[in-house]
Write an enzyme that holds these catalytic residues in place. Structure first.
Site, short mmCIF file in Angstrom:
data_model
loop_
_atom_site.label_atom_id
_atom_site.label_comp_id
_atom_site.label_asym_id
_atom_site.label_seq_id
_atom_site.Cartn_x
_atom_site.Cartn_y
_atom_site.Cartn_z
N SER A 121 0.90 -0.99 0.02
CA SER A 121 0.07 0.03 0.03
C SER A 121 0.92 1.51 0.09
O SER A 121 0.42 2.36 -0.39
CB SER A 121 -0.82 -0.05 1.13
OG SER A 121 -0.15 -0.21 2.32
N HIS A 142 -0.65 5.98 6.95
CA HIS A 142 -0.31 5.91 5.35
C HIS A 142 0.05 7.25 5.07
O HIS A 142 -0.39 8.22 5.65
CB HIS A 142 -1.18 5.32 4.62
CG HIS A 142 -1.36 3.57 4.57
ND1 HIS A 142 -2.10 3.26 5.44
CD2 HIS A 142 -0.75 2.74 3.59
CE1 HIS A 142 -1.74 1.92 5.05
NE2 HIS A 142 -1.23 1.59 4.10
#
Length: 267
Positions: free
Chosen positions: A41, A248
């Protein structure tokens, strides 16, 4: 004679103008690379938004560092097969097929899911300091025992399928700025999480160099932009409305952090 001098002057002026315009034009990298991006990711760009429709649950973003590199450098070809949630076995089984003997540049970010990044952060948020520290310690033990071998399998697969490619292994940012006033997790939990990320990055760097690959270390450039820092945050904090983007990089983290480090390493 007068006409000859006028023609000569005109040609001289045109030549001078052409040279000036050539110098003023921005330099463009030669579009010779066939570039393939692999990984999880952090490579697909979860958290950066602008996901491509074809990527589905892999959530490949046009703001991820591989896409930014492709837009800026314009290689001869570009393909990203990076996918949210990917582990080393997923890269081997589902992503290496994108490589070939004509591939000349490869990037890969992987390993975090193999030691359970997501589960660790869930434990730390829900169950408190003692269980957080224990979860990170268990992940560190697993990383020391298994991660180098898992990464070597990926790197060997890359080299076998793309024997002539330049390969850049891209690491992870450390999540927290320590020594600041910060709500949420305890200072001990934040320090232990940072310790675990540093271990994963150090193992990854050693494995990459052992394979003859380059390592793009993003830890330094994220300093001042981490969670609990006083600067612009380049990482998403815990987001209850969109859990998947938590911890993230933001679009700014991809463009201001990941992209310049990858570009300078890839050449």
């Amino acid at each position: 004679m007068r006409r000859f001098r006028l023609v000569t002057l005109a040609l001289s002026a045109a030549t001078s103008l052409a040279a000036t315009l050539a110098l003023a034009a921005p330099a463009q990298a030669a579009p010779t690379d066939n570039y393939v991006a692999l990984g999880d990711s952090y490579a697909s760009g979860v958290g950066a938004g602008s996901y491509t429709s074809e990527s589905g649950s892999c959530q490949r973003s046009t703001s991820a560092y591989p896409a930014l590199y492709s837009t800026a450098v314009r290689p001869a070809s570009y393909r990203s097969v990076a996918c949210s949630g990917a582990r080393t076995t997923d890269v081997i089984n589902s992503q290496l097929a994108a490589l070939s003997s004509t591939t000349t540049l490869v990037s890969v970010t992987v390993g975090g899911n193999d030691v359970g990044f997501a589960n660790i952060m869930t434990t730390c948020v829900l169950y408190g300091e003692s269980q957080c520290v224990a979860a990170v310690q268990a992940a560190e033990d697993k990383a020391r025992a298994e991660l180098a071998g898992l990464l070597a399998n990926v790197y060997n697969g890359i080299r076998n399928r793309a024997p002539s490619a330049r390969v850049v292994v891209v690491g992870y940012p450390v999540f927290y700025q320590l020594g600041t006033v910060c709500i949420g997790l305890s200072a001990a939990s934040r320090a232990k999480i940072n310790e675990g990320i540093n271990l994963v990055d150090d193992i990854t760097r050693s494995a990459a160099l052992a394979a003859g690959f380059k390592f793009a270390d993003v830890r330094s450039i994220f300093v001042g932009h981490q969670l609990c820092s006083y600067g612009e945050k380049w990482l998403h904090a815990l987001n209850y409305t969109n859990i998947g983007i938590s911890y993230h990089p933001t679009a700014a983290g991809q463009s201001g952090g990941y992209y310049p480090v990858f570009r300078s390493t890839a050449g």
